[in-house]
Enzyme design. Sequence first.
Site, PDB file in Angstrom:
ATOM      1  N   SER A   5       0.830  -1.194   0.000  1.00 36.87           N
ATOM      2  CA  SER A   5       0.000   0.000   0.000  1.00 36.87           C
ATOM      3  C   SER A   5       0.873   1.255   0.000  1.00 36.87           C
ATOM      4  CB  SER A   5      -0.943  -0.042   1.196  1.00 36.87           C
ATOM      5  OG  SER A   5      -1.962   0.895   1.065  1.00 36.87           O
ATOM      6  N   ASP A  25      -8.524  -6.741  -4.515  1.00 37.18           N
ATOM      7  CA  ASP A  25      -8.129  -5.407  -4.040  1.00 37.18           C
ATOM      8  C   ASP A  25      -8.678  -4.361  -5.001  1.00 37.18           C
ATOM      9  OD1 ASP A  25      -6.880  -3.074  -3.259  1.00 37.18           O
ATOM     10  OD2 ASP A  25      -4.863  -3.922  -3.175  1.00 37.18           O
ATOM     11  N   HIS A  44      -7.865  -5.327  -0.171  1.00 35.12           N
ATOM     12  CA  HIS A  44      -6.562  -4.653  -0.062  1.00 35.12           C
ATOM     13  C   HIS A  44      -5.756  -5.151   1.135  1.00 35.12           C
ATOM     14  CE1 HIS A  44      -3.621  -1.517  -0.494  1.00 35.12           C
ATOM     15  NE2 HIS A  44      -3.900  -1.014   0.695  1.00 35.12           N
TER      16      HIS A  44
END
Lengths: 222, 406
Positions: free
Chosen positions: B174, B340, B373
């Site tokens: 991320s 995601d 995610h």
Amino acid sequence: MAFREAAPGEPVLDEGVVRLQGGRVDLVVVAEMVAPGSRVLDVGSGDGELLELLATTRGCDARGIELSREGVNAGVARGLAVVQGDADVDLAHYPDDAFDYVILSQTLQATRRPRWVLEQMLRIGRRAVVSFPNFGHWRSRLDLMVNGRMPVTDNMPMSWYETPNIHFCTIRDFVALAELLDARIEKAVALDSSGHRVRVNMPWWVWNLLGEQAVFLLTRKG
Amino acid sequence: MTSSVQQDNTPKAVAGASAIQARREADDPHSPVARFGAGKPLKLDAGVELSHLQIAYQTYGEPNAARSNAILVCHALTGDQHAASLNPVTGKPGWWETLVGPGKPIDTERFYVICANVLGGCMGTTGPASTNPITGLPYGLDMPVVTIRDMVNAQAMLLDHLGIDKLLCVAGGSMGGMQVLQWAASYPERVFSALPIATGARHSAQNIAFHEVGRQAVMADPDWRGGHYLADGVTPHRGLAVARMAAHITYMSDQSLHNKFGRRLQDRAMPTFGFDADFQVESYLRHQGESFVQRFDPNSYLYVTRAMDYFDLAADHDGVLANAFRGAKTRFCVVSFTSDWLFPTEDSRAIVHALNASGANVSFTEIESDKGHDAFLLHEPELTAITRGFLDSAARAFGLPAARQA
């Protein structure tokens, strides 16, 4: 053959040994066409068998593109450089002359755009190595002619309705495509159904009849 | 806390205690700290210099004699330096113990693992909750806005401080993945391999939009007080909780929310025909919001989300992402997850196409997962296998001895 001796446990670049072990002889033939230490892109690298062979026996900087997630994950987990991608689309993102060799082993017949893929290979690499099952082999012809059925062989084990192979061709078809793309055939090897090389000094039509698989080394003209 | 004969163990008191602990961490963290004096300011993208920079970090494992076994782990938006050690505020295990630890893919018996709290964070690295040494008051909004590149430049100062010249690998998911990409672009000669996971080379309009919702929630809370809440002894916890609730949805997938909660009711047989948390998913989100505000500074949330919004690696290189990696010798392994939708696979594929175009050595895989995610933080056997294979191969190529066979 002029290769260094393999250490214990290392893959051996010997057709006889590979044949006895039931491995893919065509991979050995492909690897043999690649100069040691070169930069190689293997399109449709599967679980990375050829990449590993090239890296360990030829000292190549070998990278792969593979469609199946399982194949990619197996390759990366083995420490190989493999990208999940679709040859029919993703080859466009590679720059000209990025590799010394671009290899397509037993994948041409499964691409949606074989001509485009081969063009891209000859753009990205100085040389292209292509291996494919020969649909002109006498047994395929026999299946079609006598039985009226699409051939199912050891190399092409799936029925027409479930095979990923959508663009079959013969050795002579491939030669014609190479001519169409203005590529020079530097080397060609045909393997019979037991994995032995068809004798070199035979005309194309004999190869097309006896070769169950073919391996071509192409270069751009000019 | 005051010493009382009877300890107050009510949830509210415990929560209050962790909030106080979190507040302390901003200046005096439970981890090593590197302090850079007035003579060593950090030049920020905002065009100003930040002096008296403080970086809080954790290390795991030992450096080898050549100092060539260092791996930098970069944390995500609300993470911190405690990647593989007990978090001093929450008391929970480190955020990446799925991958970092003895015998794990990021093997602390083999590698020297470094993780630093990001610039703008609130766990001991200089951020809006830190005390400005010049005024003696919390920075608050006097803190300049920082970028991902500023975070990476600060980490480079930390590596100099630790005597690490070249990293075997930079890894993160991320926002951590953004830092990985920035590292490879800013310091290619210091990064032997890079593992960006569930990330993108730029923050999408949709992601900026989600962040803006979160920031507006914080700023709409009357207790935000124009960012001066610390001086007033209050905190916009309601706003931050709402921000976290909204964000948390984006970290999960429709499927994972459904698997976890479905339409099940919370401790009741029938809907109440009111606005209490009837559904388990509501109760879960409220809990996520409430526990988050105990450990995170609201202004820090504004700064770090902003840093992600500003991230656009291609824009820094004439709009061509491949230019960011031109001539890179770094080996990359890019990983995405099927479910995601915050950093979808297309974002990773764009990175891979740019790396291919620049001739870099790159692996890329999309892992099948329904966890959204957050999958990069959770137990994903394929991620484990890929990380191990990639790092083993990188370590071998970097000249490190082979891993001991288990």
